[in-house]
Every structure is written in C-alpha cells, then in structure tokens.
Design an enzyme around this catalytic site. Structure first.
Site, PDB file in Angstrom:
ATOM      1  N   HIS A 190      -7.567 -37.836  29.535  1.00 41.65           N
ATOM      2  CA  HIS A 190      -8.491 -36.690  30.098  1.00 41.65           C
ATOM      3  C   HIS A 190      -8.523 -35.607  29.173  1.00 41.65           C
ATOM      4  CE1 HIS A 190     -10.526 -33.924  32.943  1.00 41.65           C
ATOM      5  NE2 HIS A 190     -10.831 -35.263  33.665  1.00 41.65           N
ATOM      6  N   ASP A 217     -10.288 -42.025  38.005  1.00 43.71           N
ATOM      7  CA  ASP A 217     -10.651 -43.187  37.986  1.00 43.71           C
ATOM      8  C   ASP A 217      -9.859 -44.348  38.050  1.00 43.71           C
ATOM      9  OD1 ASP A 217     -12.704 -41.544  36.021  1.00 43.71           O
ATOM     10  OD2 ASP A 217     -13.889 -42.534  37.523  1.00 43.71           O
TER      11      ASP A 217
HETATM   12  C1  SDX Z   1     -13.688 -38.481  34.227  1.00 45.52           C
HETATM   13  O1  SDX Z   1     -14.485 -34.075  32.279  1.00 45.52           O
HETATM   14  C2  SDX Z   1     -14.091 -34.395  33.462  1.00 45.52           C
HETATM   15  O2  SDX Z   1     -13.641 -33.510  34.341  1.00 45.52           O
HETATM   16  C3  SDX Z   1     -14.338 -35.784  33.829  1.00 45.52           C
HETATM   17  C4  SDX Z   1     -13.892 -36.319  35.010  1.00 45.52           C
HETATM   18  C5  SDX Z   1     -14.639 -35.510  36.327  1.00 45.52           C
HETATM   19  O3  SDX Z   1     -14.278 -35.522  37.402  1.00 45.52           O
HETATM   20  O4  SDX Z   1     -15.796 -34.957  35.888  1.00 45.52           O
HETATM   21  O5  SDX Z   1     -12.448 -35.735  35.284  1.00 45.52           O
HETATM   22  C6  SDX Z   1     -14.155 -37.600  35.338  1.00 45.52           C
HETATM   23  O6  SDX Z   1     -14.469 -38.754  33.345  1.00 45.52           O
HETATM   24  C7  SDX Z   1     -12.378 -38.901  33.781  1.00 45.52           C
HETATM   25  C8  SDX Z   1     -12.172 -39.682  32.408  1.00 45.52           C
HETATM   26  C9  SDX Z   1     -12.683 -41.099  32.549  1.00 45.52           C
HETATM   27  N1  SDX Z   1     -12.821 -41.811  31.477  1.00 45.52           N
HETATM   28  C10 SDX Z   1     -11.796 -42.993  31.190  1.00 45.52           C
HETATM   29  O7  SDX Z   1     -10.898 -43.045  31.820  1.00 45.52           O
HETATM   30  C11 SDX Z   1     -12.059 -43.393  29.910  1.00 45.52           C
HETATM   31  C12 SDX Z   1     -10.806 -43.879  29.105  1.00 45.52           C
HETATM   32  N2  SDX Z   1     -10.560 -42.397  28.433  1.00 45.52           N
HETATM   33  C13 SDX Z   1     -10.957 -41.847  27.307  1.00 45.52           C
HETATM   34  O8  SDX Z   1     -12.074 -42.248  27.033  1.00 45.52           O
HETATM   35  C14 SDX Z   1     -10.603 -40.513  26.827  1.00 45.52           C
HETATM   36  O9  SDX Z   1      -9.342 -40.362  27.210  1.00 45.52           O
HETATM   37  C15 SDX Z   1     -11.468 -39.227  27.687  1.00 45.52           C
HETATM   38  C16 SDX Z   1     -12.951 -39.516  27.127  1.00 45.52           C
HETATM   39  C17 SDX Z   1     -11.223 -39.180  28.925  1.00 45.52           C
HETATM   40  C18 SDX Z   1     -10.922 -38.013  26.783  1.00 45.52           C
HETATM   41  O10 SDX Z   1     -11.351 -38.271  25.584  1.00 45.52           O
HETATM   42  P1  SDX Z   1     -10.996 -36.795  24.625  1.00 45.52           P
HETATM   43  O11 SDX Z   1     -10.397 -35.690  25.523  1.00 45.52           O
HETATM   44  O12 SDX Z   1     -12.219 -36.631  23.694  1.00 45.52           O
HETATM   45  O13 SDX Z   1      -9.572 -37.283  23.831  1.00 45.52           O
HETATM   46  P2  SDX Z   1      -9.780 -38.086  22.505  1.00 45.52           P
HETATM   47  O14 SDX Z   1     -10.812 -39.372  22.722  1.00 45.52           O
HETATM   48  O15 SDX Z   1     -10.114 -37.245  21.354  1.00 45.52           O
HETATM   49  O16 SDX Z   1      -8.301 -38.907  22.654  1.00 45.52           O
HETATM   50  C19 SDX Z   1      -7.283 -38.286  21.985  1.00 45.52           C
HETATM   51  C20 SDX Z   1      -6.385 -39.413  21.464  1.00 45.52           C
HETATM   52  C21 SDX Z   1      -7.271 -40.185  20.588  1.00 45.52           C
HETATM   53  O17 SDX Z   1      -6.083 -40.678  19.473  1.00 45.52           O
HETATM   54  P3  SDX Z   1      -6.037 -39.957  18.199  1.00 45.52           P
HETATM   55  O18 SDX Z   1      -7.628 -40.068  17.561  1.00 45.52           O
HETATM   56  O19 SDX Z   1      -5.597 -38.587  18.328  1.00 45.52           O
HETATM   57  O20 SDX Z   1      -5.149 -40.892  17.390  1.00 45.52           O
HETATM   58  O21 SDX Z   1      -5.845 -40.174  22.369  1.00 45.52           O
HETATM   59  C22 SDX Z   1      -6.432 -41.535  22.460  1.00 45.52           C
HETATM   60  C23 SDX Z   1      -7.584 -41.483  21.290  1.00 45.52           C
HETATM   61  O22 SDX Z   1      -7.611 -42.708  20.855  1.00 45.52           O
HETATM   62  N3  SDX Z   1      -6.957 -41.970  23.612  1.00 45.52           N
HETATM   63  C24 SDX Z   1      -6.900 -43.078  24.026  1.00 45.52           C
HETATM   64  C25 SDX Z   1      -7.304 -43.014  25.573  1.00 45.52           C
HETATM   65  N4  SDX Z   1      -7.715 -41.853  25.556  1.00 45.52           N
HETATM   66  C26 SDX Z   1      -7.627 -41.233  24.651  1.00 45.52           C
HETATM   67  N5  SDX Z   1      -6.026 -44.232  23.781  1.00 45.52           N
HETATM   68  C27 SDX Z   1      -5.960 -45.228  24.571  1.00 45.52           C
HETATM   69  N6  SDX Z   1      -6.556 -45.149  25.881  1.00 45.52           N
HETATM   70  C28 SDX Z   1      -7.244 -44.110  26.288  1.00 45.52           C
HETATM   71  N7  SDX Z   1      -7.832 -44.261  27.525  1.00 45.52           N
END
Ligand code: SDX
Length: 429
Positions: free
Chosen positions: A306, A363
């Site tokens: 998140h 989720d």
């Molecule tokens: C919702 O914003 C809100 O409030 C949203 C929400 C709401 O109620 O409105 O809470 C609802 O959208 C919840 C999130 C649902 N999405 C997912 O479950 C999809 C999987 N999650 C990721 O796509 C990700 O965690 C996000 C999009 C939720 C957050 O992404 P960020 O904050 O931009 O973080 P990032 O992508 O920069 O990741 C940071 C690191 C990265 O690694 P590095 O580049 O630092 O090496 O963490 C890794 C990412 O690769 N990472 C993951 C991961 N999420 C982040 N690695 C594996 N699996 C994951 N799920």
C-alpha cells in the site's frame, strides 16, 4: 527560525520562505504555491509527498495503521455502525441522530429506482461486457437522465446528486450483473436494508421471493463500510480533479470508476482472487513469491502493499475477522482461503516483504468473502465502486464547498526538444 516557515535555499545565493500549514493530525504541509515566482516547480511523480487539498473527511496514519472517518476509528465503525449511518457521517460530518438517520434512510430507500430508459441503455452492451465497463458507461450516462441535479454551483443540486448516486449505485451495479448473466433486472425493494436490497437485486429472480440471509447481509454491509472512503487515493483524486473543472457529478463519478478499475487500485480484489486461483495450491506459493521478488518479472502479489500503510491496513484486519466469521457461519470450506492464509503467513515472514513493508491490504480478504457469499470475481471491483461512491461524492462536495477552489492543473518537467523551425515535407530526410 519561525516554526511555521520553511526556508528553501536556491542556486545563486537565493532563497525563499515557504509557509508551513498545520493540520489537526498527521503531517504538516509546506505551501509551495509561491515557488513559481522563483522560476521553479516542485517535482513529485506519483505524488509520494504531495498534498493536493485540505480535507476533514478521512485521516490515515500509515505507520500506525490508523484510519479515521470524521475522527471515528474504522474498527469501531465497522462493528458499531452501518453503511448508511457512515454515509451520513461522511457527507455531513457528524453521526446522525435518530430522526436524521431515519430521514436519510427513507430518502435513500425511496430513490433507488433508475429511469426506466436506462434499462434499454444496457441493451447496447454485449452480454460478455465486463461489468466495470458497463458501470462506467451507465454512470456517466446518468447526466443525460437527471438534468435537474447537474448545476455544480447550486448546493441543492449537489445534495440531490449525492442522494441519487448513493441510492442508485446498488441498482445499477446489480443491473450490470444481471445483464451479464442474461437474467431480468430485479427492481429494488424498499422494505429491505441497503445491503439486503442489493443482495435481492443481485440474486433475486421474478419467479420467487428472495430471502435475505442475515449473515450475508451483515457481511455485505461491512464490506461497504470498509470500502467507503480512503482519503486522497487515486480514484478520489480523479474525482476531485474532474470536479475542479466544473464537470457534472455523474461524469466525475464515472471518472472515479474508471480510475478504480486499475489492478493497482480497486481492481486488485479481482486480480487477487485470480492470482489465488492461478496459484491453486499451497505448494506452488514459493514459485509466486519468487516471481514477486524478481525485478525482471512484472508480477506483483495482488492484495499486498500500500502506498500509505507501511503496517497492517486496519481494514484488512477487520476484513480478516469477517472473512473467518462468514466462512464459518456459511460453512464454506474454501481451499483458496487455505492458499490465502499460507501466502499471508509466508509473506509476513519473508525478508523481502518485511523490508519493503508489504502487508495484506483491504483487497486481500475482501475477494474471498465476496466469493464466499456468491459474488462473481468480475463484480468485485463493481462492489468496491458501489461502496466508494459515497466517499467520492463527499470529497467532491467538500471541494466545491471550499471557497476559492480552483481548477487543478499540475505543471511538469519538460524534457522534449528545444524550439526548432518547421521543415517542409519535400525537405525532410
Ligand atoms: C487500494 O491509495 C489507497 O488508499 C488505495 C486503497 C483505497 O482504499 O482507495 O487502499 C485501495 O488500491 C489498495 C491497493 C491494492 N493494490 C494491490 O494490491 C496491487 C498490488 N500492490 C502494488 O501494486 C503496490 O503495493 C501499490 C500500488 C499498492 C503501492 O505501490 P507504491 O506505493 O507505488 O509502491 P511501489 O510500487 O513503489 O513499491 C515499493 C516496492 C517496489 O520494490 P523496489 O522498486 O523498491 O525494489 O515494493 C515492491 C515494488 O516492487 N512492491 C511489491 C508489491 N507492492 C510493492 N512487490 C511485490 N508485490 C507487491 N504487491
């Protein structure tokens, strides 16, 4: 140095003093709106450290795993309140007294029908259209049916639009489902609760009376509560941006639905269940954990991570408890829950996920509950949009109620070609 001033040192021995604005909780903000006078913009793609507005609706503390709606903790609201009680709180800022609650519920319940012409609007879709595609299209089309609540500068119009959207979203959501399975639309029943009425329109058929299961009804209402609002997330920011141009409320909500559909946002619940089904069994989990860590592999664990919560998502905690309650009460023995629980256990112990603070989000469990109560995967994000509509509308109203609100128009860092003269076609290489 005054506590409410930040001084930014600039090249050429220049500097600028920027006011610090304090909130009632959480981070204070540095007002950079005057920075342009020094020839600079700030740069923050993805808005990791950018506040876009002032708001009093929802507060999130990502480190502490706190979520407050108008000051009330989500774990209390999820257990003590109901969705329409929360809708009133989000829209008006206070919990309703008995008379206010009864009047609000009556008004919502007596506006659940949609214009009958809207039923024929669905006929333009293929039966296999994704329900989110239909929801997005039909919601935008509402502005063609409800012309008497489009004037965003008229407070009464704004209030009527808010009621219509909260009242009619379950009806439209259920119509998307019924159309996709070739069943007739089921009209709302005003004697039922908000969640009960939605279940009736989803699973009822004209041939027999639909009996609402109170366990499912309560779980549905709790899912709506847990998805109602979440500060300036991508879809809410989309609604605010669309609304800042003066676009009508139905168009703004359609824009929010479009943004929510993405798998990184509200589409994650559908993607999470599809992922659990792809994993299929506990012994395949390590393979998918490895993929999630592989920088070359775009795969991510859906339902984990998140932008704000760097500890447990408080909604996930309540959702997890509800998940176990519903499965036990419905005597559902879902192997996908076994996969989900083992995936959660492994991820919470794995150094990669611990170091990156990737915890289950809202989720992760919602999909399992919705599957258990019979909601098809393709409808998961539709339910998220249904529940989030009140949050979107509350933010839209709050923005328009704020004096001096402007159209949102970010700037950029330009990295394209410098100025150059046009080349006639016959002189080009
Ligand atoms: C919702 O914003 C809100 O409030 C949203 C929400 C709401 O109620 O409105 O809470 C609802 O959208 C919840 C999130 C649902 N999405 C997912 O479950 C999809 C999987 N999650 C990721 O796509 C990700 O965690 C996000 C999009 C939720 C957050 O992404 P960020 O904050 O931009 O973080 P990032 O992508 O920069 O990741 C940071 C690191 C990265 O690694 P590095 O580049 O630092 O090496 O963490 C890794 C990412 O690769 N990472 C993951 C991961 N999420 C982040 N690695 C594996 N699996 C994951 N799920």
């Amino acid at each position: 140095m005054a506590d409410n001033i930040a001084t930014l040192e600039l090249p050429g021995n220049d500097s600028i003093e920027l006011p610090i604005k304090e909130g009632t909780a959480g981070f204070d903000v540095i007002d950079i709106s005057k920075l342009g006078s020094k020839g600079y913009f700030t740069f923050d793609p993805g808005f990791l450290a950018t506040g876009s507005c002032e708001s009093a609706i929802t507060y999130i503390d990502g480190e502490q795993g706190v979520l407050l709606h108008r000051g009330y903790p989500i774990d209390q609201l999820a257990v003590e309140s109901d969705y329409l009680d929360l809708c009133y709180l989000l829209l008006y800022g206070e919990l309703p007294n008995k008379a206010e609650y009864e009047n609000f519920v009556y008004t919502v319940k007596t506006h659940t029908m949609v214009n009958e012409q809207l039923a024929s609007f669905f006929r333009g879709f293929r039966r296999d259209a994704h329900p989110m595609a239909m929801l997005c299209g039909v919601t935008g089309a509402l502005s063609a049916f409800y012309q008497d609540s489009l004037d965003v500068n008229d407070e009464r119009h704004r209030e009527i639009a808010a009621y219509r959207l909260v009242s009619k979203m379950p009806t439209i959501a259920a119509m998307c489902y019924k159309y996709s399975i070739g069943q007739p639309f089921v009209y709302p029943r005003n004697e039922l609760s908000y969640a009960g009425n939605f279940l009736s329109m989803m699973f009822g058929v004209p041939c027999e009376e639909y009996k609402v299961n109170p366990i499912v009804e309560r779980a549905m209402d709790r899912i709506f509560i847990l998805h109602a609002d979440h500060e300036q997330n991508a879809s809410t920011s989309t609604v605010r941006l669309a609304g800042s141009s003066g676009a009508n409320p139905f168009a703004c909500i359609a824009a929010g639905i479009a943004s929510l559909w993405g798998p990184a946002h509200g589409g994650a619940n559908e993607a999470c269940l599809n992922m659990l089904e792809e994993i299929g069994s506990v012994d395949r989990i390590p393979e998918f954990i490895a993929r999630a860590k592989d920088k070359e592999d775009p795969f991510r664990l859906m339902g984990f991570g998140h932008r704000v919560y760097k500890n447990f998502d408080p909604r996930a905690k309540v959702m997890r408890e509800t998940c176990h309650e519903v499965l036990a009460e419905l005597k559902v023995n879902d192997p996908l829950l076994d996969v989900a629980m083992e995936l959660e256990r492994i991820a919470l112990e794995d150094e990669y996920f611990v170091s990156k603070k990737l915890y289950p989000n809202v989720d992760f469990y919602s999909g399992i509950i919705m599957k258990a109560i019979g909601i098809p995967t393709s409808m998961f994000t539709v339910l998220f949009a249904l529940a989030r509509t009140v949050g979107w509308i509350a933010h839209w109203k709050e923005m328009l109620d704020q004096p001096g609100h402007k159209i949102s128009r970010p700037r950029q860092l330009y990295t394209g070609d410098p100025k150059r003269d046009f080349i006639d076609k016959d002189k080009r290489d």
